[in-house]
Structures are given as structure tokens and as C-alpha cells.
Design an enzyme around this catalytic site. Structure first.
Site, mmCIF file in Angstrom:
data_model
loop_
_atom_site.group_PDB
_atom_site.id
_atom_site.type_symbol
_atom_site.label_atom_id
_atom_site.label_comp_id
_atom_site.label_asym_id
_atom_site.label_seq_id
_atom_site.Cartn_x
_atom_site.Cartn_y
_atom_site.Cartn_z
ATOM 1 N N LYS A 233 11.916 28.513 1.863
ATOM 2 C CA LYS A 233 12.198 28.386 3.234
ATOM 3 C C LYS A 233 11.632 29.663 3.937
ATOM 4 C CE LYS A 233 14.251 27.153 7.112
ATOM 5 N NZ LYS A 233 15.655 27.543 7.533
ATOM 6 N N LEU A 234 11.710 30.698 3.369
ATOM 7 C CA LEU A 234 11.284 31.749 4.300
ATOM 8 C C LEU A 234 9.616 31.705 4.302
ATOM 9 C CD1 LEU A 234 13.198 34.903 2.682
ATOM 10 C CD2 LEU A 234 13.413 33.890 5.039
#
Length: 282
Positions: free
Chosen positions: A167-168
Site C-alpha cells: 500500500k505504501l
């Protein structure tokens, strides 16, 4: 019974979608009025998080960060049903997801980190992408329900925390894309290019389609057959910086500095994607 903690734009629309599908949802938000606003759709709002989770077999979270997740779960813990499952959609650190999975598991609860790539309209329409990783038995048990929330669930395997890292990674790309577009707009303003002219260019020339091929070239390890030599790309960045207003560009000067490093190391005649050489994962 399901509880949902964190009634921001994403969380509130997740709740509305659950209710639209016939679910019963208990909600909480630090600012109670945001939770209470969901009662018009059929949710039951609670001013105290300990009460919101009572009777819930599954507790969803969409909060701000690691600290807020830890704080809210600590306050909710006395009200949690024995063996309840916590599904956390908050964008957090990978280490935070790893630690919470272990810590809540030791307490007899199931914690699954499941961040998402979607905006509030997607949450309401149940369209988008959810990321998971870790215990595959847990994922198999909840994946059908999670898929109904987003339309697509990407499973990154057994490594706890990998979904958080992915996600990052995706958000990093969005941040750098927006930074690059900000430089593009700043350059256009400096050289008197209008938005109509920018739109005319991108309506015809769509560089988004180049991403898969560019990524493959950058990670190939072979930069010796250039389609654009690094020295020529560096020349163009110089022209960009000279034409732009002083201090208006943010991303390009940093890239130019990286180009200078690789040129100094003898890569001036290589394909300009050589600047990614030392960044490629092994």
C-alpha cells in the site's frame, strides 16, 4: 454483528454499502456527530468505542495511522467479544501491522491488515482493490466478504506486513506522480503554455500506457542499448530548469542530481533508465 470504527469519508461509505446489502453495523468516531450521521441510513452509533464493539464478531477500522489504531483498539479491548476478528483498513507501517497481528493473536483475537486502493465513491459502490497478506487460512475465511466490499482482493502471500508495504509503495507512486505533474504545471506556467494546450497534448499522447514497458526496461539490468542516452536526457533537464521560474521545480532538480551521479560514473552513453540501477530490488 459488525462494528466499524472511524467514520471518515471512506469508513462512512463502507458502512452505508454494508447496510445497503442488509448488514447491521455499529459505528463509532472520535467526533460523535460523524457516527451519528450514519443512523439515518440504519447504523447504530455509539459515543464510546467500548460500547460500539460489544456483540460484534468482526470489527473494521479506517483510522489515521499506527498510533491511532493502537489507541482506539486499546480503548475498545474491554468491550471486544472473545475471539473477535479485527480487520484494519488503515494505511500503516508494515512493522505496525506485523506487531499488531502478533500482539492481538496472543490475546486470542484475529488481526488482519487489509489496506485499500479506493476513494469514498468506490467504498459506496463496492469497487476498488483491497490488499491482504499473512495467515492464508484467515485470508481464505474472510476473502469472500472482503471482495464484496471492494470488488477485488489482492493476496500477497504469507508474509505478514507485506500488504502494508505494498500500500505504501502504491501511495509513493501516486505522490511522485503528483509531484511530477506539479513540476509539469510549474514549467508550463513559466513558458506560457495554457491548460488547453496541455490537455490537447495529453488527450492525444498518453504516457500512462508506457508504465509497464518502462518498468521492465528500468529493471532489466541492461542499459547498453539506449533509446534515449542519459547525457541527452540530462541536457533536457537542464533546459527545463533554465526555462522554468527560479525555484518552481521540485522533482526535476533531484532527478538531475541523480543523473549527474551516474554520468560521473561513466553511464552518460547508457539508456537514461540506468538511474534506477541501484534501486532495483534483488
Amino acid at each position: 454483528m459488525v462494528a466499524f470504527l472511524g467514520m471518515g469519508l471512506l469508513g462512512s461509505n463502507f458502512v452505508r454499502a454494508m447496510i445497503n446489502k442488509g448488514g447491521q453495523v455499529q459505528v463509532w468516531n472520535r467526533t460523535f456527530s460523524k457516527a451519528a450521521a450514519l443512523e439515518q441510513y440504519g447504523a447504530k452509533a455509539f459515543p464510546e468505542v467500548i460500547d460500539a464493539v460489544k456483540g460484534a464478531t468482526i470489527v473494521h477500522l479506517t483510522l489515521k495511522d499506527d498510533a491511532s489504531v493502537d489507541e482506539v483498539l486499546a480503548k475498545a479491548e474491554p468491550g471486544l467479544m472473545a475471539g473477535a476478528t479485527i480487520i484494519d483498513h488503515t494505511t500503516t507501517s508494515a512493522q505496525g501491522a506485523i506487531d499488531r497481528t502478533r500482539q492481538w493473536g496472543q490475546k486470542g483475537f484475529t488481526y488482519l491488515h487489509a489496506p485499500v486502493f479506493m476513494g469514498p465513491p468506490n467504498a459506496l459502490d463496492s469497487t476498488g482493490t483491497m490488499l491482504v497478506s499473512g495467515d492464508q487460512a484467515v485470508i481464505a475465511r474472510f476473502e469472500p466478504a472482503l471482495a464484496k466490499m471492494t470488488g477485488k482482493v489482492l493476496n500477497f502471500g504469507t508474509e505478514t506486513g507485506k500488504a502494508a508495504a505494498m500500500k505504501l509503495l502504491g501511495n509513493l507512486f501516486l505522490v511522485t506522480l503528483t509531484g511530477g505533474l506539479t513540476d509539469t504545471l510549474a514549467f508550463a506556467k513559466s513558458v506560457h503554455i495554457s491548460m488547453d494546450e496541455i490537455n490537447m497534448l495529453f488527450d492525444t499522447w498518453n504516457p500512462a500506457g508506457m508504465v509497464p514497458a518502462r518498468l521492465k526496461r528500468m529493471t532489466s539490468g541492461n542499459y547498453s542499448s539506449p533509446s534515449w542516452e542519459l547525457s541527452m536526457a540530462r541536457k533536457d533537464t537542464r533546459l527545463m530548469m533554465e526555462a522554468a521560474s527560479q525555484g518552481s521545480l521540485t522533482i526535476i532538480p533531484a532527478i538531475a542530481a541523480k543523473m549527474d551521479k551516474y554520468i560521473a560514473e561513466g553511464h552518460g552513453g547508457d539508456d537514461w533508465t540506468v538511474i534506477a540501477k541501484d534501486a532495483v530490488p534483488k
